[in-house]
Motif scaffolding. Structure first.
Motif, short mmCIF file in Angstrom:
data_model
loop_
_atom_site.label_atom_id
_atom_site.label_comp_id
_atom_site.label_asym_id
_atom_site.label_seq_id
_atom_site.Cartn_x
_atom_site.Cartn_y
_atom_site.Cartn_z
N ARG A 46 0.74 -1.16 -0.03
CA ARG A 46 -0.03 0.00 -0.16
C ARG A 46 0.92 1.32 0.10
O ARG A 46 0.42 2.40 -0.36
CB ARG A 46 -1.14 -0.01 1.26
CG ARG A 46 -0.33 0.24 2.52
CD ARG A 46 -1.34 0.62 3.43
NE ARG A 46 -1.92 -0.29 4.46
CZ ARG A 46 -0.80 -1.00 5.40
NH1 ARG A 46 0.36 -0.91 5.24
NH2 ARG A 46 -1.13 -1.92 6.34
N GLU A 47 2.01 1.29 0.47
CA GLU A 47 2.86 2.43 0.63
C GLU A 47 3.63 2.51 -0.93
O GLU A 47 4.35 3.55 -1.06
CB GLU A 47 4.04 2.02 1.44
CG GLU A 47 3.50 2.19 2.72
CD GLU A 47 4.54 1.79 3.97
OE1 GLU A 47 5.85 1.78 3.59
OE2 GLU A 47 4.23 1.62 5.09
N LEU A 48 3.44 1.86 -2.08
CA LEU A 48 3.76 2.03 -3.27
C LEU A 48 3.49 3.29 -3.81
O LEU A 48 2.29 3.47 -3.83
CB LEU A 48 3.66 1.03 -3.89
CG LEU A 48 4.55 -0.47 -3.80
CD1 LEU A 48 4.04 -1.66 -4.77
CD2 LEU A 48 5.78 -0.31 -4.05
N HIS A 49 4.31 4.06 -4.42
CA HIS A 49 3.79 5.36 -4.86
C HIS A 49 3.50 4.94 -6.38
O HIS A 49 4.05 3.98 -7.31
CB HIS A 49 4.76 6.39 -5.05
CG HIS A 49 5.12 6.78 -3.56
ND1 HIS A 49 4.23 7.64 -2.97
CD2 HIS A 49 6.34 6.70 -2.92
CE1 HIS A 49 4.74 7.79 -1.61
NE2 HIS A 49 5.99 7.31 -1.81
N GLU A 50 2.79 5.84 -7.27
CA GLU A 50 2.46 5.58 -8.60
C GLU A 50 3.77 5.62 -9.69
O GLU A 50 3.81 4.69 -10.37
CB GLU A 50 1.67 6.90 -9.29
CG GLU A 50 0.35 6.90 -8.53
CD GLU A 50 -0.64 5.75 -8.62
OE1 GLU A 50 -0.48 5.17 -10.16
OE2 GLU A 50 -1.38 5.16 -7.88
N ASP A 51 4.79 6.43 -9.40
CA ASP A 51 5.95 6.08 -10.44
C ASP A 51 6.66 4.97 -9.97
O ASP A 51 7.18 4.22 -11.01
CB ASP A 51 7.01 7.50 -9.83
CG ASP A 51 7.46 7.36 -8.39
OD1 ASP A 51 6.63 7.17 -7.68
OD2 ASP A 51 8.64 7.91 -8.29
N GLU A 52 6.64 4.56 -8.81
CA GLU A 52 7.25 3.28 -8.53
C GLU A 52 6.58 1.83 -9.32
O GLU A 52 6.95 0.92 -9.82
CB GLU A 52 7.10 2.68 -6.93
CG GLU A 52 8.35 3.57 -6.22
CD GLU A 52 8.34 3.33 -4.64
OE1 GLU A 52 9.26 3.72 -4.15
OE2 GLU A 52 7.02 3.13 -4.23
#
Length: 127
Positions: A46-52
């Motif tokens: 859930r802590e993944l960002h859109e760019d990742e």
């Protein structure tokens, strides 16, 4: 829930475990993907960002065969075996084990439930 390749990956699990929910991605590939994308494999998904997510998706498209493309490739391989009518193709077509297992006993997974055949009538039953 983050989405990769059209699949929702679980929020609460570590990223590398969540990636294994993709068809064709196992433990080693998931860890390698995290390393190449520069993502912490232990962080919850859930802590993944859109760019990742975008970096991982691009890597999956470029370097790996996963999900629908892999399923399509496998089904094409089996249909090719069936078309050329090789031994393995014939076994696939008949729904029998392909890799040399015995079929007199066992093999129920491939053959399905037992089909009972009526037995012969004995000499005593003829009278």
């Amino acid at each position: 829930m983050p989405r990769l390749q059209g699949v929702d990956i679980p929020n609460d699990k570590p990223t590398w475990i969540s990636l294994t929910y993709l068809y064709g991605v196992g433990n080693q590939v998931a860890l390698e993907l995290c390393r190449k994308a520069g993502v912490n494999p232990q962080a919850p998904a859930r802590e993944l960002h859109e760019d990742e997510l975008a970096r991982m998706s691009a890597l999956l498209d470029k370097d790996y065969v996963v999900e629908g493309q892999l399923r399509r490739q496998l089904s094409q391989n089996v249909s090719r075996l069936k078309d050329i009518a090789c031994y393995r193709g014939i076994r696939h077509r008949r729904g029998l084990p392909v890799r040399g297992q015995r079929t007199k006993t066992n093999a129920r997974t491939r053959k399905g439930p037992k089909k009972t055949v009526a037995g012969k009538k004995g000499v005593k039953d003829m009278k």
